[in-house]
Design a protein around this motif. Structure first.
Motif, PDB file in Angstrom:
ATOM      1  N   GLY A   1      -0.165  -2.647  -2.223  1.00 33.44           N
ATOM      2  CA  GLY A   1      -0.084  -3.849  -3.046  1.00 33.44           C
ATOM      3  C   GLY A   1       0.190  -5.092  -2.218  1.00 33.44           C
ATOM      4  O   GLY A   1       0.983  -5.957  -2.617  1.00 33.44           O
ATOM      5  N   SER A   2      -0.460  -5.185  -1.074  1.00 35.92           N
ATOM      6  CA  SER A   2      -0.178  -6.279  -0.145  1.00 35.92           C
ATOM      7  C   SER A   2      -0.488  -7.657  -0.729  1.00 35.92           C
ATOM      8  O   SER A   2       0.071  -8.658  -0.283  1.00 35.92           O
TER       9      SER A   2
ATOM     10  N   LYS B   1       8.110  -8.881  -2.920  1.00 37.23           N
ATOM     11  CA  LYS B   1       6.933  -8.381  -3.616  1.00 37.23           C
ATOM     12  C   LYS B   1       7.071  -8.757  -5.081  1.00 37.23           C
ATOM     13  O   LYS B   1       8.120  -8.515  -5.686  1.00 37.23           O
ATOM     14  N   VAL B   2       6.023  -9.366  -5.628  1.00 34.71           N
ATOM     15  CA  VAL B   2       6.105  -9.923  -6.973  1.00 34.71           C
ATOM     16  C   VAL B   2       4.883  -9.508  -7.788  1.00 34.71           C
ATOM     17  O   VAL B   2       3.744  -9.654  -7.333  1.00 34.71           O
ATOM     18  N   ARG B   3       5.130  -8.995  -8.993  1.00 41.22           N
ATOM     19  CA  ARG B   3       4.062  -8.802  -9.980  1.00 41.22           C
ATOM     20  C   ARG B   3       4.438  -9.621 -11.195  1.00 41.22           C
ATOM     21  O   ARG B   3       5.514  -9.446 -11.762  1.00 41.22           O
TER      22      ARG B   3
END
Length: 224
Positions: A15-16, A164-166
């Protein structure tokens, strides 16, 4: 804009596209939470402990008792790590396979060092307290010398870090778009509840302003 160098220890592989290495984003996520999870090794077994923290410039501050097993182990390690994660939403896709969560997460890596001077220890305890609930330090009795002497305070220098962000909607397969199934995001947030006084609290005391002002921010979904 200052960024953290991508190294094997902090580089996000899976998920880079959600990776963030800019210091501003990393610190923003750190400053909007107050619980981190820290792993350490005890007798050959890795253990993860949640603990309260605060940030001063490029260091994470934590505290515990003089015999705190985790903190004593961290001081012996060449480098330590910690994680902070916000859960912002449940991502409900049309297919079970594509269900997910929206989140903001940071991993920090650095050397732990002991804070020994009383003035610096007191400052660190104030920073940690204020990071949990702003305004409480001035409402409460500050630690006395006996309490200060019984407290171990340390800083973890932020040498390497990544976030890391979604924060997006559900991603379904094209073949599922016509299904009569609702898809979207259930946003989550922490809302203050009742202020419940201690059973031994004096009657008639006003509720603390720090508690009445408490807010814990969530991150809204970004629609295309």
């Amino acid at each position: 804009m200052k960024t953290f160098e991508k190294k094997p220890i902090n580089k996000i592989v899976r998920g880079s596209k959600r990776a963030r290495y800019d210091q501003e984003q990393v610190y923003k996520i750190l400053d909007s939470h107050f619980i981190c999870h820290i792993p350490y090794v005890f007798e050959g077994t890795s253990i993860v402990i949640p603990t309260a923290y605060g940030r001063k410039e490029d260091s994470i501050l934590i505290h515990g008792s003089l015999k705190n097993r985790m903190m004593l182990a961290l001081l012996e390690q060449e480098k330590v790590s910690l994680n902070v994660t916000h859960l912002d939403g449940l991502v409900l896709a049309r297919s079970a396979f594509h269900h997910s969560v929206n989140y903001r997460s940071v991993n920090v890596f650095g050397k732990a060092r002991l804070i020994e001077a009383d003035v610096e220890k007191m400052e660190a305890l104030e920073i940690i307290t204020e990071n949990i609930i702003a305004g409480r330090w001035d409402e409460a009795r500050i630690p006395n010398q006996k309490e200060l002497d019984a407290t171990l305070v340390m800083a973890i220098d932020i040498e390497d870090a990544s976030a890391k962000v979604r924060e997006v909607e559900a991603a379904d397969e094209a073949a599922d778009m016509d299904l009569d199934i609702w898809a979207g995001v259930l946003e989550l947030g922490v809302q203050p509840g009742r202020l419940v006084p201690n059973s031994d609290c004096k009657t008639g005391l006003p509720e603390p302003q720090s508690a009445k002002n408490f807010r814990f921010s969530n991150n809204s979904v970004k629609l295309p």
